[in-house]
Scaffold this motif. Structure first.
Motif, mmCIF file in Angstrom:
data_model
loop_
_atom_site.group_PDB
_atom_site.id
_atom_site.type_symbol
_atom_site.label_atom_id
_atom_site.label_comp_id
_atom_site.label_asym_id
_atom_site.label_seq_id
_atom_site.Cartn_x
_atom_site.Cartn_y
_atom_site.Cartn_z
ATOM 1 N N GLN A 149 0.737 -1.300 -0.009
ATOM 2 C CA GLN A 149 0.157 -0.264 -0.179
ATOM 3 C C GLN A 149 0.922 1.134 -0.115
ATOM 4 O OE1 GLN A 149 -1.341 1.596 3.587
ATOM 5 N NE2 GLN A 149 -3.486 1.595 2.832
ATOM 6 N N GLN A 150 1.871 1.320 0.902
ATOM 7 C CA GLN A 150 2.571 2.421 1.043
ATOM 8 C C GLN A 150 3.338 2.732 -0.294
ATOM 9 O OE1 GLN A 150 2.340 4.997 3.160
ATOM 10 N NE2 GLN A 150 0.469 3.704 4.064
ATOM 11 N N MET A 151 4.151 1.626 -0.654
ATOM 12 C CA MET A 151 4.909 1.513 -2.117
ATOM 13 C C MET A 151 3.925 2.320 -3.016
ATOM 14 S SD MET A 151 7.863 1.563 -3.141
ATOM 15 C CE MET A 151 8.951 0.255 -2.195
ATOM 16 N N TRP A 152 2.864 1.786 -3.099
ATOM 17 C CA TRP A 152 1.946 2.375 -4.233
ATOM 18 C C TRP A 152 1.642 3.744 -3.944
ATOM 19 C CZ3 TRP A 152 -3.074 4.662 -3.976
ATOM 20 C CH2 TRP A 152 -3.670 4.670 -5.223
ATOM 21 N N MET A 153 1.251 4.123 -2.761
ATOM 22 C CA MET A 153 0.995 5.610 -2.280
ATOM 23 C C MET A 153 2.379 6.493 -2.692
ATOM 24 S SD MET A 153 -2.048 5.848 -0.897
ATOM 25 C CE MET A 153 -1.862 7.411 0.064
ATOM 26 N N HIS A 154 3.548 6.165 -2.574
ATOM 27 C CA HIS A 154 4.818 6.692 -2.702
ATOM 28 C C HIS A 154 4.928 6.745 -4.317
ATOM 29 C CE1 HIS A 154 8.796 8.111 -2.419
ATOM 30 N NE2 HIS A 154 8.974 7.232 -3.229
ATOM 31 N N VAL A 155 4.720 5.825 -5.115
ATOM 32 C CA VAL A 155 5.116 5.681 -6.669
ATOM 33 C C VAL A 155 4.045 6.445 -7.321
ATOM 34 C CG1 VAL A 155 5.669 4.288 -8.644
ATOM 35 C CG2 VAL A 155 6.665 3.795 -6.446
ATOM 36 N N ALA A 156 2.840 5.982 -7.101
ATOM 37 C CA ALA A 156 1.543 6.563 -7.838
ATOM 38 C C ALA A 156 1.082 7.956 -7.127
ATOM 39 C CB ALA A 156 0.500 5.373 -7.884
ATOM 40 N N GLN A 157 1.128 8.292 -6.097
ATOM 41 C CA GLN A 157 0.698 9.423 -5.484
ATOM 42 C C GLN A 157 1.569 10.433 -5.126
ATOM 43 O OE1 GLN A 157 -2.554 9.782 -6.040
ATOM 44 N NE2 GLN A 157 -2.887 7.963 -6.597
ATOM 45 N N GLY A 158 2.800 9.938 -4.519
ATOM 46 C CA GLY A 158 3.906 10.950 -4.212
ATOM 47 C C GLY A 158 4.107 10.932 -2.735
ATOM 48 N N PHE A 159 3.397 10.237 -2.062
ATOM 49 C CA PHE A 159 3.340 10.239 -0.395
ATOM 50 C C PHE A 159 4.407 9.638 0.101
ATOM 51 C CE2 PHE A 159 -0.960 10.949 -1.414
ATOM 52 C CZ PHE A 159 -1.196 12.305 -0.817
ATOM 53 N N THR A 160 5.031 10.158 1.125
ATOM 54 C CA THR A 160 5.948 9.178 2.007
ATOM 55 C C THR A 160 5.828 9.446 3.421
ATOM 56 O OG1 THR A 160 7.425 9.654 0.017
ATOM 57 C CG2 THR A 160 8.671 8.915 2.249
ATOM 58 N N MET A 161 5.892 8.299 4.073
ATOM 59 C CA MET A 161 5.627 8.579 5.609
ATOM 60 C C MET A 161 6.924 9.160 6.068
ATOM 61 S SD MET A 161 2.750 6.893 6.626
ATOM 62 C CE MET A 161 2.250 7.790 5.011
ATOM 63 N N ALA A 162 6.713 10.068 7.114
ATOM 64 C CA ALA A 162 7.892 10.906 7.881
ATOM 65 C C ALA A 162 8.481 10.006 8.812
ATOM 66 C CB ALA A 162 7.194 11.953 8.452
ATOM 67 N N ASP A 163 7.899 8.864 9.384
ATOM 68 C CA ASP A 163 8.661 8.117 10.075
ATOM 69 C C ASP A 163 8.156 6.464 9.787
ATOM 70 O OD1 ASP A 163 10.219 7.173 12.399
ATOM 71 O OD2 ASP A 163 9.401 8.569 13.719
ATOM 72 N N ASP A 164 8.857 5.631 10.726
ATOM 73 C CA ASP A 164 8.529 4.157 10.666
ATOM 74 C C ASP A 164 7.029 3.945 11.005
ATOM 75 O OD1 ASP A 164 11.180 4.033 9.894
ATOM 76 O OD2 ASP A 164 11.990 3.290 11.796
ATOM 77 N N ILE A 165 6.657 2.871 10.783
ATOM 78 C CA ILE A 165 5.328 2.439 11.016
ATOM 79 C C ILE A 165 5.425 1.145 11.689
ATOM 80 C CG2 ILE A 165 3.142 1.694 10.187
ATOM 81 C CD1 ILE A 165 3.564 3.170 7.493
ATOM 82 N N TYR A 166 5.062 1.053 12.954
ATOM 83 C CA TYR A 166 5.275 -0.072 13.635
ATOM 84 C C TYR A 166 3.623 -0.889 13.987
ATOM 85 C CZ TYR A 166 9.781 1.632 15.317
ATOM 86 O OH TYR A 166 10.818 1.920 15.354
ATOM 87 N N THR A 167 3.983 -2.099 13.633
ATOM 88 C CA THR A 167 2.708 -3.097 13.419
ATOM 89 C C THR A 167 2.739 -3.965 14.718
ATOM 90 O OG1 THR A 167 4.043 -4.763 12.577
ATOM 91 C CG2 THR A 167 2.912 -3.269 11.095
ATOM 92 N N GLY A 168 3.378 -3.858 15.672
ATOM 93 C CA GLY A 168 3.591 -4.410 16.900
ATOM 94 C C GLY A 168 4.815 -3.763 17.829
ATOM 95 N N PRO A 169 4.573 -4.328 19.172
ATOM 96 C CA PRO A 169 4.235 -5.315 19.428
ATOM 97 C C PRO A 169 2.583 -5.580 19.939
ATOM 98 C CG PRO A 169 5.524 -4.567 21.385
ATOM 99 C CD PRO A 169 5.786 -3.568 20.094
ATOM 100 N N ALA A 170 2.021 -6.661 20.037
ATOM 101 C CA ALA A 170 0.557 -6.799 20.602
ATOM 102 C C ALA A 170 0.509 -8.137 21.176
ATOM 103 C CB ALA A 170 -0.404 -6.711 19.606
ATOM 104 N N VAL A 171 0.038 -8.171 22.639
ATOM 105 C CA VAL A 171 -0.062 -9.060 23.272
ATOM 106 C C VAL A 171 -1.106 -10.088 23.152
ATOM 107 C CG1 VAL A 171 0.139 -10.364 25.672
ATOM 108 C CG2 VAL A 171 1.395 -8.369 25.337
#
Length: 300
Positions: free
Chosen positions: A260-282
């Motif tokens: 999703q984010q690669m598509w947003m970057h290449v097709a739409q020109g968006f880039t996240m300003a920082d890392d995206i953490y998907t965890g930890p979740a207990v």
């Protein structure tokens, strides 16, 4: 007559270990996002843990000049040069699952990282055992025989939690592709170190080794077991009481969001300003039903 836009092509290059269901769920995320955003995604993986083989796959992906590369970074020395080469050739790179831990000015200049915060996850695992059980000493079962950044971060966090309480911890490396050898190594260690009554495993292969080791030891030899990742193995272990909890990095999201984010970057020109953490979740007995539903759907 209008020209149809070129269909974007991304490569995902990961460091899979055979038999680890973690990566099949990650792949489900990749492919669901590829369908949602109408892009081609090719998943390259060496089939066993070999950063050197992975580096060759990155070089091959770079030669194909894709619109983006999504890559794990399990060992800096192996993948640093090929990833820098891809970036130098104008190919955007997103790091997933295992990242370059060096400061931003020194690390591989990928766009950002999507994955778990593994040091924090290790601390959470250690604190959970400390708060929920009565540990005297701990051991970490690492199902890689070689250095691996996210495994080392998990162990470091676990060690920090135990060290803060004055509790000793050791790490046992086992050959993740050989279930029988893994179980025997764990059983031998636990027999020789009777003070150890808290065990952390870093994924399904290590968790299986500890579950199998229990069958090789007398029933009076007991310990508390916390693990990482969510698969049916861990679900069943929590339900039976053999595992107290597991730490989820939500790998489906790692696959889905990277596309999703690669598509947003290449097709739409968006880039996240920082890392995206998907965890930890207990995940433990309190929320096991929701986790198991996700396993059945192939998203946990």
């Amino acid at each position: 007559m209008s020209m149809r836009p070129k269909r974007l092509k991304f490569y995902a290059v990961t460091h899979d270990i055979l038999g680890d269901v973690f990566w099949e769920v990650f792949r489900n995320g990749l492919m669901d996002a590829a369908q949602r955003y109408d892009v081609d995604v090719e998943h390259l993986r060496p089939g066993k843990f070999s950063p050197e083989v992975q580096a060759g796959l990155i070089e091959g992906a770079t030669f194909a000049l894709p619109d983006g590369i999504i890559s794990t970074i399990p060992e800096i020395a192996a993948v640093d040069a090929p990833l820098r080469n891809a970036i130098a050739r104008g190919i955007p790179v997103i790091a997933i699952n295992a990242k370059d831990p060096r400061p931003k000015g020194e690390r591989i200049p990928y766009l950002f990282y999507i994955g778990g915060d593994d040091t924090n996850a290790g601390r959470i695992a250690g604190d959970y055992l400390i708060n929920e059980t009565s540990p005297r000493a701990g051991m970490c079962v690492d199902h890689y025989l070689y250095e691996h950044i996210c495994h080392s971060d998990r162990y470091r966090g676990f060690d920090q939690a135990f060290f803060a309480k004055g509790l000793p911890v050791d790490r046992l490396r086992v050959p993740g592709g050989d279930a029988e050898a893994c179980a025997q190594a764990v059983a031998t260690y636990l027999m020789e170190n009777e003070s150890v009554n808290a065990v952390v495993t870093l994924g399904p292969p290590g968790a299986q080794a500890v579950l199998d080791a229990r069958k090789l030891l007398p029933p009076q030899r007991k310990w508390s077991h916390i693990t990482f990742d969510v698969a049916q193995l861990q679900i069943d272990g929590i339900r039976s009481g053999e595992i107290v909890a597991t730490i989820d990095s939500q790998q489906y999201l790692q696959g889905y969001l990277s596309v999703q984010q690669m598509w947003m970057h290449v097709a739409q020109g968006f880039t996240m300003a920082d890392d995206i953490y998907t965890g930890p979740a207990v995940v433990d007995a309190r929320n096991i039903d929701a986790a198991e539903a996700g396993v059945r759907r192939g998203i946990r």
